[in-house]
Design a protein around this motif. Structure first.
Motif, PDB file in Angstrom:
ATOM      1  N   LEU A  40      32.374 -34.575 -34.028  1.00  0.00           N
ATOM      2  CA  LEU A  40      32.846 -34.680 -32.652  1.00  0.00           C
ATOM      3  C   LEU A  40      31.789 -34.172 -31.683  1.00  0.00           C
ATOM      4  O   LEU A  40      31.492 -34.816 -30.677  1.00  0.00           O
ATOM      5  N   GLU A  88      40.729 -33.648 -35.654  1.00  0.00           N
ATOM      6  CA  GLU A  88      40.806 -32.348 -34.983  1.00  0.00           C
ATOM      7  C   GLU A  88      41.880 -31.472 -35.601  1.00  0.00           C
ATOM      8  O   GLU A  88      41.719 -30.264 -35.719  1.00  0.00           O
ATOM      9  N   LEU A 170      40.673 -34.560 -26.299  1.00  0.00           N
ATOM     10  CA  LEU A 170      39.815 -34.683 -27.477  1.00  0.00           C
ATOM     11  C   LEU A 170      40.373 -35.712 -28.457  1.00  0.00           C
ATOM     12  O   LEU A 170      39.604 -36.446 -29.094  1.00  0.00           O
ATOM     13  N   ILE A 174      38.337 -38.795 -30.054  1.00  0.00           N
ATOM     14  CA  ILE A 174      38.249 -38.928 -31.514  1.00  0.00           C
ATOM     15  C   ILE A 174      38.787 -40.275 -31.972  1.00  0.00           C
ATOM     16  O   ILE A 174      38.134 -40.996 -32.744  1.00  0.00           O
ATOM     17  N   VAL A 179      35.595 -41.132 -34.419  1.00  0.00           N
ATOM     18  CA  VAL A 179      34.907 -39.995 -35.044  1.00  0.00           C
ATOM     19  C   VAL A 179      35.431 -39.849 -36.469  1.00  0.00           C
ATOM     20  O   VAL A 179      36.644 -39.759 -36.689  1.00  0.00           O
TER      21      VAL A 179
END
Length: 197
Positions: A40, A88, A170, A174, A179
């Protein structure tokens, strides 16, 4: 909840890094980290100026807040799980959730459970419900807000909102940028089969 992990759309930077990028990534990573800079962070570093502006808020949420770290991680795990950001969720579960004492059952419940699960304390249940309402409605009901206000100061409430919003942001990055999962991070647990009754 399922992972929304897609194919990689924006390739993260790869070593060897230019000195300015190495310095940026070093700021994003915890001191003494034993793993390479996270995918990330290496993806965000493709836009060095933007990544540099983002880092202070992310670092502030994790290291300088008024929230209890366990409360923060429950909100982060639930927010990421609801958004399908397995990347995450998995990094935080391993780096923070388990070390802070969240049980395997509680970690699984951030993905497949509800705020009404008996494994949550009343305070924990409020945090799960908050993440759910923010995910579903982008606001918090009067009833839930009243419960949260009994447990948290105004400053902490603002921090809870910002934390949930930051990890939703985030999650967008992602999921949309694709990601790829860190090989060492936790994975979403399989949903327990329901016993026919």
């Amino acid at each position: 909840m399922s992972s929304l992990q897609a194919t990689e759309r924006i390739a993260p930077l790869r070593a060897p890094f230019q000195a300015n990028i190495q310095a940026l990534l070093a700021k994003w990573m915890p001191p003494g980290a034993q793993v390479q800079p996270l995918g990330l962070f290496r993806t965000l570093a493709r836009h060095e100026e933007l990544a540099g502006r983002m880092r202070p808020l992310g670092a502030g949420i994790l290291a300088h807040g008024q929230l209890d770290a366990r409360d923060r991680e429950i909100v982060i795990a639930r927010t990421c799980a609801r958004a399908g950001a397995e990347y995450e969720w998995g990094v935080h579960v391993l780096a923070y959730g388990k070390p802070l004492g969240l049980s395997d059952a509680q970690i699984a419940a951030t993905v497949h459970g509800s705020s009404e699960d008996p494994l949550w304390s009343e305070r924990d249940s409020l945090l799960i419900a908050m993440a759910d309402e923010l995910h579903e409605r982008c606001t918090i009901s009067e009833t839930l807000w009243a419960g949260l206000a009994e447990c948290f100061s105004d400053e902490q409430l603002l921090e809870l909102l910002i934390t949930s919003g930051w990890y939703r942001l985030l999650s967008y990055v992602i999921n949309a940028a694709g990601v790829q999962l860190e090989p060492w991070a936790a994975r979403f647990p399989a949903e327990a089969s329901k016993e026919a009754g």
